[in-house]
Structures are given as structure tokens and as C-alpha cells.
Design a protein around this motif. Structure first.
Motif: not given
Length: 217
Positions: A102-111, A115-116, A136-142
Motif C-alpha cells: 500500500d506504500f509503494s509510492s514511498e519506495v519509488s521516491t526513496a529509490v 546511489d544503492g 524491479r524498481q531498483a532495476w528501472l532506476e539503475k
């Protein structure tokens, strides 16, 4: 370790080459906040005995009551890389992100600002749905992930595994993570190939002359 003075952390902010933004990613209840507590205790901010119990970065009342992280929280820590003469100092901006879907948006912002990433996996529960999502989020944000296998003691205390059984179980989890990352790699390659083919088809259409006969008056 004694408490790190705030003046030391402030002085490190002037050396941007030694600043790292690191986020902690995982499925819910895989131990993100407990790991953050352990890293915070290494700077003497909290006692090592309270690490995993205090939930230092869960600073909201509802987070403490529900026992889950709902908002990303950050803290600056000192890390000293040992060298022969003098240790090299780094300023680590650690971000503890939620694990609930339910809080995936917070994860996207953090990623996006890191830098890692430390990707935690509970060795008993294994790779879960949110583990797929954060990888997947980490992969998409390199963002380069670092896998952390957590709660290994549960294999012995709860599942009563022998050393060989525990080894094979952990190996399977590593294989599962590699399958997820490998799938992301293949998906990216196929996407790039489709994009190149689409561009090639577009260029061929544009290069084809208009051969339609002109209408006679």
C-alpha cells in the motif's frame, strides 16, 4: 562505538564525493527497520541492546502501534573505511522505506534519490511479491542492489535444519533472486530490440517515396 558528534557529520557534507544515499528495501516484516536500528547503533545513537526493538526510524505514533513502516525515514550515519594510515570517512544517508504494498509510492521516491539499495530477504519466507517489486524498481532506476539474507538463525531455531539443509535452502533463495534479476535483464533486452525494430520500420516508411498517381483534372 561512541556517539558521533553532529559537527563531524556536518563537516562531511562539504565533501560530496564521499556522500552516499542508501535505501533499505524488502517485503513487509523481512527486517528492514531492525537492520536500520543495528546500523544506527553502530554510530552510538541507540544502544545495541535496543536494536530491533526500538524501531528508531518509525517515528510516527501509528507506525509504532501497527509495527510497520508507513513513511520513508532517513538518518545520516558515519562510515569509516579502514586504510593503512588514516581511515577514509563517508557520510551515509540511510533511508528506511515501507515494505507494505500500500506504500509503494514511498519506495519509488526513496529509490529515485539513492546511489544503492540493500535488498533484504527473510531466508524462511524467501522471495515474496514485494521483493519482486522492489528489485524491479531498483532495476528501472539503475540502482545497484546489494542482497542481504536476513534471519538466518530461524533456519536453526524454528525449522531445525541441519547445516547442509540450511546451505541448500539459502542456495535456493539466491537462485530465486538471480532468476528475478535475470528476467528483468531479458525483459530490458527484448524491449530495446522492439524499440530498435520500431525505429527501423518508421525510418523505412519515411524513406519510401510516394508512388500514388496524381489525379487528372
Amino acid at each position: 562505538m561512541p556517539s558521533v558528534p553532529a559537527s563531524v557529520l556536518v563537516s562531511l557534507q562539504n565533501n560530496t564525493s564521499n556522500i552516499r544515499n542508501i535505501c533499505v528495501l524488502a517485503h513487509v516484516d523481512h527486517g528492514k527497520t531492525s537492520l536500520s536500528d543495528s546500523l544506527i547503533s553502530s554510530n552510538g545513537i541507540i544502544s545495541q541492546k535496543l536494536a530491533g526493538k526500538l524501531r528508531y526510524l518509525d517515528n510516527r505514533k501509528d507506525e509504532q502501534e501497527r509495527g510497520i513502516t508507513m513513511k520513508s525515514s532517513s538518518i545520516s550515519l558515519l562510515y569509516e573505511k579502514k586504510k593503512e594510515e588514516t581511515p577514509e570517512r563517508f557520510l551515509i544517508n540511510l533511508i528506511d522505506s515501507p515494505g507494505h504494498v500500500d506504500f509503494s509510492s514511498e519506495v519509488s521516491t526513496a529509490v529515485r534519490i539513492t546511489d544503492g539499495a540493500l535488498v533484504l530477504v527473510d531466508v524462511v519466507e524467501g522471495v515474496c511479491i514485494q521483493t519482486h517489486t522492489v528489485l524491479r524498481q531498483a532495476w528501472l532506476e539503475k540502482v545497484r542492489p546489494c542482497l542481504v539474507l536476513n534471519k538466518i538463525d530461524r533456519l536453526i531455531t524454528e525449522l531445525q535444519m541441519t547445516p547442509l539443509e540450511a546451505y541448500n535452502h539459502i542456495k535456493q533463495i539466491l537462485e530465486q533472486v538471480n532468476v528475478v534479476v535475470g528476467g528483468l535483464f531479458v525483459e530490458e533486452i527484448l524491449h530495446e530490440e522492439d524499440k530498435k525494430q520500431e525505429e527501423k520500420n518508421t525510418n523505412q516508411i519515411q524513406a519510401t517515396p510516394n508512388t500514388k498517381p496524381k489525379k487528372k483534372n
